[in-house]
Design a protein around this motif. Structure first.
Motif, PDB file in Angstrom:
ATOM      1  N   SER A 160      10.149 135.500 -47.629  1.00  0.00           N
ATOM      2  CA  SER A 160      10.009 136.745 -48.383  1.00  0.00           C
ATOM      3  C   SER A 160       8.955 137.610 -47.700  1.00  0.00           C
ATOM      4  O   SER A 160       7.895 137.116 -47.315  1.00  0.00           O
ATOM      5  N   GLY A 189      11.546 142.523 -49.573  1.00  0.00           N
ATOM      6  CA  GLY A 189      11.387 143.096 -50.906  1.00  0.00           C
ATOM      7  C   GLY A 189       9.952 143.007 -51.384  1.00  0.00           C
ATOM      8  O   GLY A 189       9.086 142.436 -50.718  1.00  0.00           O
ATOM      9  N   TYR A 203      12.963 141.514 -58.154  1.00  0.00           N
ATOM     10  CA  TYR A 203      13.057 141.046 -56.770  1.00  0.00           C
ATOM     11  C   TYR A 203      12.742 139.551 -56.689  1.00  0.00           C
ATOM     12  O   TYR A 203      13.416 138.799 -55.979  1.00  0.00           O
ATOM     13  N   GLU A 211      15.644 137.570 -57.794  1.00  0.00           N
ATOM     14  CA  GLU A 211      16.712 137.630 -56.792  1.00  0.00           C
ATOM     15  C   GLU A 211      16.386 136.784 -55.568  1.00  0.00           C
ATOM     16  O   GLU A 211      17.268 136.111 -55.015  1.00  0.00           O
TER      17      GLU A 211
END
Length: 324
Positions: free
Chosen positions: A113, A140, A147, A150
């Motif tokens: 991420s 993100g 986010y 997800e």
């Protein structure tokens, strides 16, 4: 005659004391001139002064000089995370990248991420794949709850499971005066460093089985404070408290929660915060007289992630602070 003898002895004593003083002064001078940073690793690490440099947020590892050392070539994997899946926030660079590489070397597939540092993330992905493991990229903003949900769902869908969450994404910008810390600045720091950790953990635990682990990145500033990082210090102290509270909350579910609290580490975080002059001397204030390299911090995350190494450890804060 006795008086002269006494005076002569006193002069001799004073001369001896001055001689000792001069010897010590010379030894101190040589130590200051010749005693650089502490080097106790498998290879020699860079020490200040560094080239003066400053970067716009969120910072780029590719533009750091010297390049951070993350690949730990002397670290040998031993299947400590074989078959596991880890999601690492802020995994594109710095500590996150080094952790991703070592997790992969220990047998884990990785989800990265990150915000918008696509070039850095690609390098991390390539390094993980070089270790023979899968790596997916999930750009993100961790400050957004949707986010985080997800990112966790995509990790599970694409890699099959989730065993380790590393909350590492961080926002840091210094302010010299309390009055200069704007609401926008304060809010951004708290949303990234606290909300992001909470949202990710909340989303992750629904997919975690007993034996899983959450590792939060704290900071020495959360222990000692920092006069120019009021908001950041607050969030890192909060991270430490969150770690201990969450560990207790998840105890019955068999999920361990710990934190690593690094001192100065050579990553894009600091050159994108400090002025160029301060970057040049970054890390020189600690007893080891240099910042850590990411590969020196990453093994602690392996230790805390691996059930073979730390099955009886939860709710702990592990400082790695260069001798403070």
């Amino acid at each position: 005659m006795p008086e002269k003898q006494s005076t002569g002895n006193a002069k001799a004593v004073a001369e001896r004391q001055r001689r000792i003083q001069a010897q010590v002064a010379e030894a101190d001078r040589k130590e200051k001139e010749g005693n650089g940073s502490m080097q106790a690793g498998a290879r020699t690490y860079p020490e200040p002064p560094f080239p003066k440099q400053h970067q716009p947020k969120p910072g780029s590892e590719a533009h750091l000089n010297p390049e951070p050392m993350y690949d730990a070539p002397f670290y040998l994997g031993s299947k400590k995370l074989e078959g596991k899946v880890a999601l690492i926030t802020g995994g594109d660079s710095g500590i996150g990248r080094a952790v991703a590489v070592l997790f992969a070397r220990e047998g884990a597939d990785i989800a990265i991420s990150y915000l918008v540092e696509h070039a850095d993330a690609k390098v991390t992905q390539g390094a993980v794949e070089h270790e023979g493991r899968k790596c997916i990229l999930l750009p993100g903003d961790v400050a957004k709850r949707r986010y985080c949900q997800e990112a966790v769902n995509n990790t599970v869908e694409q890699l099959g499971r989730l065993d380790v969450l590393v909350n590492n994404a961080t926002f840091q910008v210094h302010t010299s005066k309390l009055e200069d810390l704007t609401p926008e600045h304060f809010d951004t720091t708290l949303k990234t460093n606290l909300y992001g950790y909470f949202y990710m953990a909340q989303a992750a635990v629904t997919h975690m089985e007993p034996g899983s682990a959450i590792i939060n990145t704290g900071s020495v500033t959360g222990i000692k404070g920092s006069k120019q990082l009021l908001d950041y210090s607050m969030t890192k102290g909060g991270t430490h408290a969150f770690t201990r509270a969450l560990a207790a909350n998840l105890m019955s579910r068999g999920i361990r929660v710990n934190a690593v609290a690094p001192g100065p580490v050579w990553t894009p975080l600091n050159p994108s915060d400090k002025e160029a002059e301060d970057v040049s001397t970054f890390g020189s204030q600690v007893p080891m007289k240099r910042p850590a390299q990411p590969e020196e911090i990453a093994p602690a995350y392996v230790f805390l992630a691996s059930p073979q190494c730390s099955s009886y450890i939860t709710g702990e804060i592990l400082p790695i602070v260069g001798g403070y």
